[in-house]
Design a protein around this motif. Structure first.
Motif, PDB file in Angstrom:
ATOM      1  N   TYR A   1     -44.476   6.992  37.732  1.00  0.00           N
ATOM      2  CA  TYR A   1     -44.962   7.084  36.350  1.00  0.00           C
ATOM      3  C   TYR A   1     -46.424   7.538  36.342  1.00  0.00           C
TER       4      TYR A   1
ATOM      5  N   GLY B   1     -31.304   2.270  35.681  1.00  0.00           N
ATOM      6  CA  GLY B   1     -32.006   1.028  35.391  1.00  0.00           C
ATOM      7  C   GLY B   1     -33.493   1.200  35.257  1.00  0.00           C
ATOM      8  N   SER B   2     -33.969   2.437  35.093  1.00  0.00           N
ATOM      9  CA  SER B   2     -35.416   2.645  35.092  1.00  0.00           C
ATOM     10  C   SER B   2     -36.057   1.974  33.893  1.00  0.00           C
ATOM     11  N   GLU B   3     -37.314   1.572  34.071  1.00  0.00           N
ATOM     12  CA  GLU B   3     -38.084   0.934  33.022  1.00  0.00           C
ATOM     13  C   GLU B   3     -38.753   1.974  32.145  1.00  0.00           C
TER      14      GLU B   3
ATOM     15  N   THR C   1     -34.116   6.309  30.041  1.00  0.00           N
ATOM     16  CA  THR C   1     -32.912   7.039  29.653  1.00  0.00           C
ATOM     17  C   THR C   1     -31.942   7.189  30.807  1.00  0.00           C
ATOM     18  N   GLN C   2     -32.401   6.868  32.020  1.00  0.00           N
ATOM     19  CA  GLN C   2     -31.529   7.028  33.171  1.00  0.00           C
ATOM     20  C   GLN C   2     -31.427   5.741  33.963  1.00  0.00           C
TER      21      GLN C   2
ATOM     22  N   LEU D   1     -35.635   1.115  41.802  1.00  0.00           N
ATOM     23  CA  LEU D   1     -34.747   1.279  40.658  1.00  0.00           C
ATOM     24  C   LEU D   1     -33.846   0.072  40.485  1.00  0.00           C
TER      25      LEU D   1
ATOM     26  N   GLN E   1     -42.402  10.296  33.418  1.00  0.00           N
ATOM     27  CA  GLN E   1     -41.700   9.449  34.373  1.00  0.00           C
ATOM     28  C   GLN E   1     -40.766  10.322  35.193  1.00  0.00           C
TER      29      GLN E   1
END
Lengths: 115, 115
Positions: B33, A99-101, A96-97, B97, B48
């Motif tokens: 994570y 480029g995080s996976e 949701t933030q 990131l 996360q």
């Protein structure tokens, strides 16, 4: 809800055989598909496939992404006993933030290679 | 480069007891994570962090699980009180990131058995 399904769940082969592992997915916002190998501990990264990189190869391992069919295969040729592991497929639907996976994993395929 | 460190490696507790796990990510990795991997399943994301903020905790059972990453580096995951179904391997992973390949590196995991 994002979903990843792998098949078969378990596979037993003899050294030298070629195997194909399957992964299909349903995800709202596909960014990439990843393959991991998990032996007795942490998953280790194998490949990342994206819209701009749908085929990857490393030694005896190769993987293809079919975005039309929402699936991927992992091929292992000339299998060795050291290939015995659980192979995990994961899809990144984006966090949701920034480029995080955000990875959603399948249950894995347990591959056993007998001598 | 040192990998993701986790401790303890194994823990056996009785139901209703409390337990805490620790993770130290790879130096410089902003995203951390926590995953829960039940036997026969793929890892499932619990929470996360990006630096010291929570990005996604939608799958964290907040009535009994909590996690923090106060200084944006190492993190702890706590279960209080534990239930039998919490028996699993708890994996910590970290990433930069940037979204480039090999984005998530996993630690060796903590194997929890609740009796």
């Amino acid at each position: 809800e994002d979903k990843v399904v792998q098949s078969p769940l378990s596979l037993v082969v003899h050294e030298g055989d070629t195997v194909t592992l399957n992964c299909s997915y349903e995800v709202t916002n596909f960014r990439s598909l990843l393959w991991y190998k998990q032996e007795k501990k942490a998953p280790t990264f194998l490949f990342m496939l994206t819209s701009s990189g749908i085929e990857k190869k490393s030694g005896r391992l190769s993987s293809i992404l079919d975005k039309k069919e929402l699936s991927s295969i992992l091929n292992i040729t000339a299998t060795q006993t050291g290939d015995s592991a659980i192979y995990l497929c994961a899809v990144d639907g984006g966090g949701t933030q920034g480029g995080s996976e955000k990875l959603v994993f399948g249950k894995g395929t347990k591959l056993t290679v007998n001598p | 480069e040192a990998g993701v460190a986790q401790s303890p490696r194994y823990k056996i507790i009785e139901k209703r007891q409390s337990v805490a796990f620790w993770c130290n990510p790879i130096s410089g990795h902003a995203t951390l994570y926590w995953y829960q991997q039940i036997l026969g399943q793929g890892p499932k994301l619990l929470i996360q962090f990006q630096n010291n903020g929570v990005v996604d905790d939608s799958q964290l059972p907040k009535d009994r699980f909590s996690a923090e990453r106060l200084k944006g580096v190492d993190s702890t995951l706590k279960i209080q009180p534990a239930k039998l179904e919490d028996s699993a391997v708890y994996l910590c992973a970290s990433s930069l990131l940037t979204g480039k390949e090999e984005t998530q590196y996993f630690g060796p995991g903590t194997r929890l058995l609740v009796l």
